[in-house]
Scaffold this motif. Structure first.
Motif, PDB file in Angstrom:
ATOM      1  N   LYS A  60      66.184  75.504  63.627  1.00 29.08           N
ATOM      2  CA  LYS A  60      65.182  75.719  64.676  1.00 29.08           C
ATOM      3  C   LYS A  60      64.765  74.391  65.309  1.00 29.08           C
ATOM      4  O   LYS A  60      64.661  74.277  66.538  1.00 29.08           O
ATOM      5  N   ALA A  61      64.526  73.373  64.477  1.00 26.79           N
ATOM      6  CA  ALA A  61      64.097  72.072  64.997  1.00 26.79           C
ATOM      7  C   ALA A  61      65.165  71.454  65.901  1.00 26.79           C
ATOM      8  O   ALA A  61      64.848  70.895  66.956  1.00 26.79           O
ATOM      9  N   THR A  62      66.427  71.588  65.504  1.00 29.09           N
ATOM     10  CA  THR A  62      67.505  71.035  66.331  1.00 29.09           C
ATOM     11  C   THR A  62      67.601  71.786  67.652  1.00 29.09           C
ATOM     12  O   THR A  62      67.721  71.173  68.720  1.00 29.09           O
ATOM     13  N   ALA A  63      67.522  73.113  67.593  1.00 30.70           N
ATOM     14  CA  ALA A  63      67.594  73.922  68.820  1.00 30.70           C
ATOM     15  C   ALA A  63      66.427  73.593  69.751  1.00 30.70           C
ATOM     16  O   ALA A  63      66.602  73.452  70.964  1.00 30.70           O
ATOM     17  N   LEU A 129      68.435  63.048  67.824  1.00 33.44           N
ATOM     18  CA  LEU A 129      69.721  63.556  68.308  1.00 33.44           C
ATOM     19  C   LEU A 129      70.820  62.522  68.104  1.00 33.44           C
ATOM     20  O   LEU A 129      70.589  61.330  68.284  1.00 33.44           O
ATOM     21  N   ASP A 130      72.022  63.004  67.769  1.00 26.41           N
ATOM     22  CA  ASP A 130      73.169  62.107  67.655  1.00 26.41           C
ATOM     23  C   ASP A 130      73.940  62.116  68.985  1.00 26.41           C
ATOM     24  O   ASP A 130      73.564  62.817  69.927  1.00 26.41           O
ATOM     25  N   ALA A 131      74.996  61.341  69.049  1.00 24.45           N
ATOM     26  CA  ALA A 131      75.751  61.204  70.306  1.00 24.45           C
ATOM     27  C   ALA A 131      76.311  62.544  70.782  1.00 24.45           C
ATOM     28  O   ALA A 131      76.284  62.844  71.986  1.00 24.45           O
ATOM     29  N   GLU A 132      76.797  63.357  69.875  1.00 18.27           N
ATOM     30  CA  GLU A 132      77.346  64.665  70.254  1.00 18.27           C
ATOM     31  C   GLU A 132      76.256  65.563  70.842  1.00 18.27           C
ATOM     32  O   GLU A 132      76.478  66.277  71.822  1.00 18.27           O
TER      33      GLU A 132
END
Length: 179
Positions: A60-63, A129-132
């Motif tokens: 959820k946090a990533t989304a 966030l990472d590069a992708e």
């Protein structure tokens, strides 16, 4: 919305499960096979429902972070595009207005600060966030420039068409007086 849904899908959460998130209970037969995954999280040790839908759930946090970052990027790109209401970014570059650049740089810096300062990130329920993931943000936010440029192109076309019609009407009116 699409970036939000895509992140859940990448984590193994189907649209049906996402629609019924409030009834998530791995003890019930309907949810017994529910096993989302999140990068960097040992999923065997975590309640799958909490991982996907919980207040501090990694999925959820990533989304949410991807969605927020996409919205911020889109708005900042729209602001840069607004350097001219009529002309393309190729004709009037954003650096033509240093105040606009500052007005875009500040919110971007604040947003990046939220993502990469651990206490703020935790307070807002976000993740770094990472590069992708930044590439995903770009994929979903950059098309707004095409929309903005197409809108300006259409506006220029309609303005030119209206101007030509006025010139022709004026020429007809003058030629009628001359006769």
């Amino acid at each position: 919305i699409r970036v939000f849904l895509d992140e859940f899908s990448k984590s193994g959460v189907s649209p049906k499960r996402l629609r019924n998130w409030a009834s998530c209970d791995v003890g019930s037969a309907a949810w017994a096979d529910f096993a989302p995954f999140a990068a960097g999280v040992a999923t065997a040790e975590v309640d799958p429902c909490a991982l996907a839908f919980g207040a501090h759930g990694a999925v959820k946090a990533t989304a949410q972070t991807l969605s927020l970052s996409t919205l911020v990027a889109m708005e900042m790109l729209k602001a840069l595009s607004a350097v001219s209401l009529d002309h393309s970014l190729l004709r009037v570059a954003p650096w033509a207005n240093p105040w606009l650049l500052g007005g875009v740089a500040l919110p971007v810096a604040l947003h990046v600060g939220l993502l990469y300062q651990p206490q703020l990130r935790s307070l807002f329920g976000l993740v770094a966030l990472d590069a992708e993931q930044w590439a995903t943000v770009a994929k979903f936010s950059l098309p707004i420039l095409l929309v903005e440029e197409a809108t300006k192109l259409l506006g220029r076309y309609l303005d030119d068409k209206e101007r030509r019609a006025r010139v022709e009407a004026e020429a007809l009116r003058k030629s009628g007086r001359a006769a």
